[in-house]
Design a protein around this motif. Structure first.
Motif, PDB file in Angstrom:
ATOM      1  N   ARG A   1       0.838  -1.215   0.000  1.00 41.99           N
ATOM      2  CA  ARG A   1       0.000   0.000   0.000  1.00 41.99           C
ATOM      3  C   ARG A   1       0.868   1.258   0.000  1.00 41.99           C
ATOM      4  NH1 ARG A   1      -3.816  -2.901   3.202  1.00 41.99           N
ATOM      5  NH2 ARG A   1      -3.082  -1.958   5.115  1.00 41.99           N
ATOM      6  N   PHE A   2       1.973   1.184   0.745  1.00 37.87           N
ATOM      7  CA  PHE A   2       2.899   2.325   0.761  1.00 37.87           C
ATOM      8  C   PHE A   2       3.452   2.568  -0.654  1.00 37.87           C
ATOM      9  CE2 PHE A   2       7.388   3.621   0.867  1.00 37.87           C
ATOM     10  CZ  PHE A   2       7.246   4.895   1.391  1.00 37.87           C
ATOM     11  N   ASN A   3       3.926   1.483  -1.291  1.00 36.44           N
ATOM     12  CA  ASN A   3       4.514   1.630  -2.633  1.00 36.44           C
ATOM     13  C   ASN A   3       3.471   2.143  -3.630  1.00 36.44           C
ATOM     14  OD1 ASN A   3       7.013   0.860  -1.807  1.00 36.44           O
ATOM     15  ND2 ASN A   3       6.844  -1.255  -2.516  1.00 36.44           N
ATOM     16  N   GLU A   4       2.255   1.656  -3.476  1.00 35.15           N
ATOM     17  CA  GLU A   4       1.194   2.106  -4.381  1.00 35.15           C
ATOM     18  C   GLU A   4       0.909   3.600  -4.169  1.00 35.15           C
ATOM     19  OE1 GLU A   4      -2.942   0.107  -4.793  1.00 35.15           O
ATOM     20  OE2 GLU A   4      -1.388  -1.051  -5.787  1.00 35.15           O
ATOM     21  N   TYR A   5       0.914   3.984  -2.886  1.00 36.41           N
ATOM     22  CA  TYR A   5       0.681   5.404  -2.578  1.00 36.41           C
ATOM     23  C   TYR A   5       1.781   6.273  -3.189  1.00 36.41           C
ATOM     24  CZ  TYR A   5       0.326   9.758  -0.026  1.00 36.41           C
ATOM     25  OH  TYR A   5       0.238  11.091   0.277  1.00 36.41           O
ATOM     26  N   VAL A   6       3.044   5.836  -3.015  1.00 40.47           N
ATOM     27  CA  VAL A   6       4.175   6.609  -3.566  1.00 40.47           C
ATOM     28  C   VAL A   6       4.034   6.726  -5.077  1.00 40.47           C
ATOM     29  CG1 VAL A   6       6.678   6.478  -4.021  1.00 40.47           C
ATOM     30  CG2 VAL A   6       5.801   6.080  -1.716  1.00 40.47           C
ATOM     31  N   MET A   7       3.696   5.602  -5.712  1.00 40.18           N
ATOM     32  CA  MET A   7       3.629   5.595  -7.179  1.00 40.18           C
ATOM     33  C   MET A   7       2.525   6.519  -7.695  1.00 40.18           C
ATOM     34  SD  MET A   7       3.338   2.392  -9.722  1.00 40.18           S
ATOM     35  CE  MET A   7       1.649   2.031  -9.357  1.00 40.18           C
ATOM     36  N   THR A   8       1.350   6.417  -7.092  1.00 35.62           N
ATOM     37  CA  THR A   8       0.246   7.227  -7.608  1.00 35.62           C
ATOM     38  C   THR A   8       0.414   8.694  -7.215  1.00 35.62           C
ATOM     39  OG1 THR A   8      -1.047   6.510  -5.713  1.00 35.62           O
ATOM     40  CG2 THR A   8      -1.487   5.398  -7.773  1.00 35.62           C
TER      41      THR A   8
ATOM     42  N   ALA B   1      14.810  10.541  -0.677  1.00 38.21           N
ATOM     43  CA  ALA B   1      14.360  11.684  -1.490  1.00 38.21           C
ATOM     44  C   ALA B   1      15.403  12.792  -1.568  1.00 38.21           C
ATOM     45  CB  ALA B   1      13.054  12.243  -0.912  1.00 38.21           C
ATOM     46  N   ALA B   2      16.350  12.820  -0.590  1.00 37.67           N
ATOM     47  CA  ALA B   2      17.281  13.958  -0.469  1.00 37.67           C
ATOM     48  C   ALA B   2      18.000  14.302  -1.782  1.00 37.67           C
ATOM     49  CB  ALA B   2      18.274  13.695   0.662  1.00 37.67           C
TER      50      ALA B   2
ATOM     51  N   ILE C   1      10.022  11.969 -16.205  1.00 39.99           N
ATOM     52  CA  ILE C   1      11.110  11.195 -15.584  1.00 39.99           C
ATOM     53  C   ILE C   1      10.747  10.808 -14.145  1.00 39.99           C
ATOM     54  CG2 ILE C   1      13.018  12.012 -17.021  1.00 39.99           C
ATOM     55  CD1 ILE C   1      13.542  14.005 -14.580  1.00 39.99           C
ATOM     56  N   SER C   2       9.454  10.864 -13.818  1.00 42.93           N
ATOM     57  CA  SER C   2       9.055  10.569 -12.434  1.00 42.93           C
ATOM     58  C   SER C   2       9.309   9.110 -12.062  1.00 42.93           C
ATOM     59  CB  SER C   2       7.597  10.937 -12.196  1.00 42.93           C
ATOM     60  OG  SER C   2       6.766  10.232 -13.081  1.00 42.93           O
ATOM     61  N   ASP C   3       9.388   8.222 -13.047  1.00 49.25           N
ATOM     62  CA  ASP C   3       9.571   6.797 -12.736  1.00 49.25           C
ATOM     63  C   ASP C   3      10.853   6.547 -11.923  1.00 49.25           C
ATOM     64  OD1 ASP C   3       7.241   6.148 -13.896  1.00 49.25           O
ATOM     65  OD2 ASP C   3       8.097   5.158 -15.660  1.00 49.25           O
TER      66      ASP C   3
ATOM     67  N   ILE D   1      10.175   7.578  -8.380  1.00 52.47           N
ATOM     68  CA  ILE D   1       9.242   6.628  -7.761  1.00 52.47           C
ATOM     69  C   ILE D   1       9.999   5.363  -7.335  1.00 52.47           C
ATOM     70  CG2 ILE D   1       7.302   5.079  -8.281  1.00 52.47           C
ATOM     71  CD1 ILE D   1       6.228   7.382 -10.106  1.00 52.47           C
ATOM     72  N   GLU D   2      10.807   4.867  -8.237  1.00 51.77           N
ATOM     73  CA  GLU D   2      11.551   3.641  -7.944  1.00 51.77           C
ATOM     74  C   GLU D   2      12.471   3.827  -6.738  1.00 51.77           C
ATOM     75  OE1 GLU D   2      14.277   0.968 -10.607  1.00 51.77           O
ATOM     76  OE2 GLU D   2      12.593   1.800 -11.743  1.00 51.77           O
ATOM     77  N   ALA D   3      13.103   5.008  -6.661  1.00 52.89           N
ATOM     78  CA  ALA D   3      14.027   5.254  -5.553  1.00 52.89           C
ATOM     79  C   ALA D   3      13.291   5.303  -4.215  1.00 52.89           C
ATOM     80  CB  ALA D   3      14.769   6.564  -5.793  1.00 52.89           C
ATOM     81  N   LEU D   4      12.059   5.796  -4.222  1.00 58.14           N
ATOM     82  CA  LEU D   4      11.341   5.928  -2.948  1.00 58.14           C
ATOM     83  C   LEU D   4      10.577   4.667  -2.559  1.00 58.14           C
ATOM     84  CD1 LEU D   4       9.993   9.593  -2.822  1.00 58.14           C
ATOM     85  CD2 LEU D   4      12.289   8.703  -2.600  1.00 58.14           C
ATOM     86  N   PHE D   5      10.505   3.727  -3.489  1.00 58.17           N
ATOM     87  CA  PHE D   5       9.828   2.454  -3.187  1.00 58.17           C
ATOM     88  C   PHE D   5      10.528   1.740  -2.041  1.00 58.17           C
ATOM     89  CE2 PHE D   5       7.531   0.854  -7.264  1.00 58.17           C
ATOM     90  CZ  PHE D   5       6.481   1.702  -6.974  1.00 58.17           C
ATOM     91  N   GLU D   6       9.740   1.006  -1.275  1.00 53.97           N
ATOM     92  CA  GLU D   6      10.339   0.138  -0.263  1.00 53.97           C
ATOM     93  C   GLU D   6      10.424  -1.264  -0.846  1.00 53.97           C
ATOM     94  OE1 GLU D   6       8.973   0.675   3.793  1.00 53.97           O
ATOM     95  OE2 GLU D   6       8.827  -1.511   3.858  1.00 53.97           O
ATOM     96  N   THR D   7      11.629  -1.824  -0.857  1.00 52.76           N
ATOM     97  CA  THR D   7      11.774  -3.155  -1.493  1.00 52.76           C
ATOM     98  C   THR D   7      11.698  -4.270  -0.451  1.00 52.76           C
ATOM     99  OG1 THR D   7      14.139  -2.796  -1.371  1.00 52.76           O
ATOM    100  CG2 THR D   7      13.069  -2.390  -3.488  1.00 52.76           C
TER     101      THR D   7
END
Ligand code: SF4
Length: 370
Positions: free
Chosen positions: A298-305, A334-335, A359-361, A364-370
């Protein structure tokens, strides 16, 4: 419940770029509608009695349904859910379906927003896409909708079409603006393998535009529309003030929605359901598949959208919904993007500047939690 979605999967002709689920067997329309009414009944408790605020007919080509069929689904839904406060009811339409009589029927059925699949105002480009209409038909469809009384119209356009950038793209944007529509969705062409373009590309007969052309065309779209007073409020969406798409915004903000029809998705706040992507199996009653979303999903989905919208990520919401630990980790990631200007921090909201949405992808990828 925020949204109610009806998926009408039929198309008279398959567009060269399209990899959505669809069927050309229109003879199954009546059986499909009957199955959709059954699904509405079966899911009357979904998801816990919340009122419906937006309704959306997507496809496929919903404008292949009669106004009576549209009305039938809306009336049935209103018997099962509280739709009395519905703020927006959209129908996707192909330009060549929009006769004056049909448009009048849609208004009477309760449709108050039309999404017209124009894609381009250039006949050669439309031909390459294998669209059913011409540029003149598209313009006339918009005018006919306005004459019928529709005051909330969006048109879809596709850019990144090889050989149709530059002046052709500018003419399409100008044509859309001159028609006085309230909303424009502009999508970059993606060449998917299981499409006519994808097959031609595999044979070496079609080539997607390169990154530099993509960016130039994206900026042409961004500048042309924002200078005309449109807000660039999501990667592919532009609206005059007060005309943002409410139904889609609900998806982007994680609201609940119920999807009826083959391949339709639903989300009840915790679990995602998706119906079988086959008209035959849907009519036969094959069950939906489900997936329980973890907190990380849900976190990753929130970040992506969120990062695809002009509002971006609300850091207070992240702390409240996902915890301060996640927020701290996200801030660290994000820094460098804040430093480079790929992200902005405006009053606790981390957002990609709209002119850099393309170039938002990477962010988004950087802020994703893996
Ligand atoms: S783009 Fe729309 S009309 Fe064309 S094939 Fe896909 S769903 Fe059908």
């Amino acid at each position: 419940m925020a949204g109610l979605y009806f998926h009408i999967p039929f198309c008279k002709r398959v567009c060269a770029y399209c990899d959505f689920y669809k069927s050309a067997d229109l003879r199954r329309m009546d059986d499909l509608l009957a199955a959709m009414h059954r699904e509405l009944d079966d899911r009357r408790g979904y998801p816990g009695g919340e009122a419906v605020t937006t309704r959306y007919f997507g496809g496929g080509t919903p404008s292949l349904c009669t106004p009576e069929a549209i009305r039938g689904l809306l009336d049935h839904a209103a018997q099962l859910f509280d739709c009395s406060g519905a703020e927006e009811t959209t129908l996707e339409a192909n330009p060549d379906d929009l006769t004056a009589e049909y448009l009048g029927g849609l208004l009477e059925a309760g449709i108050d927003r039309l999404s017209i699949g124009v894609q381009s105002f250039d006949d050669d480009c439309l031909k390459l896409m294998n669209r059913r209409h011409t540029a003149a038909q598209a313009a006339e469809a918009v005018r006919a909708a306005q004459r019928a009384g529709f005051g909330n119209i969006t048109v879809d356009l596709i850019f990144g079409m090889p050989g149709f950038g530059g002046d052709t793209l500018r003419r399409s944007l100008d044509a859309a603006l001159s028609l006085g529509v309230q909303h424009i969705s502009a999508y970059h062409l993606t060449v998917e393998p299981d499409t006519a373009f994808g097959r031609r590309a595999a044979r070496g007969e079609f080539r997607a535009v390169d990154e530099q052309i993509s960016e130039t065309e994206f900026l042409t779209v961004h500048h042309t529309l924002t200078e005309a007073g449109f807000e660039h409020y999501e990667v592919s969406n532009f609206a005059l003030p007060g005309f943002r798409a409410r139904h889609n915004a609900a998806y982007w903000h994680g609201a609940k929605y119920l999807g009826i029809g083959p391949a339709a998705h639903s989300f009840d706040g915790e679990e995602r359901h998706w119906n079988v992507g086959s008209v035959e199996r849907y009519i036969a009653g094959d069950p939906a598949e489900r997936e329980l979303l973890t907190n990380r999903d849900r976190f990753n989905e929130y970040v992506m959208t969120a990062l695809r919208t002009a509002e971006g990520i609300d850091t207070r919401e992240v702390a409240a919904r996902f915890g301060t630990k996640r927020l701290e980790r996200m801030r660290e990631e994000a820094a460098p993007y804040l430093q480079s200007g790929a992200l902005r921090d405006a009053g606790g909201r981390l957002a990609v500047p709209p002119e850099r949405f393309l170039i938002s992808d990477a962010v988004i990828e950087a802020l994703f939690e893996t």
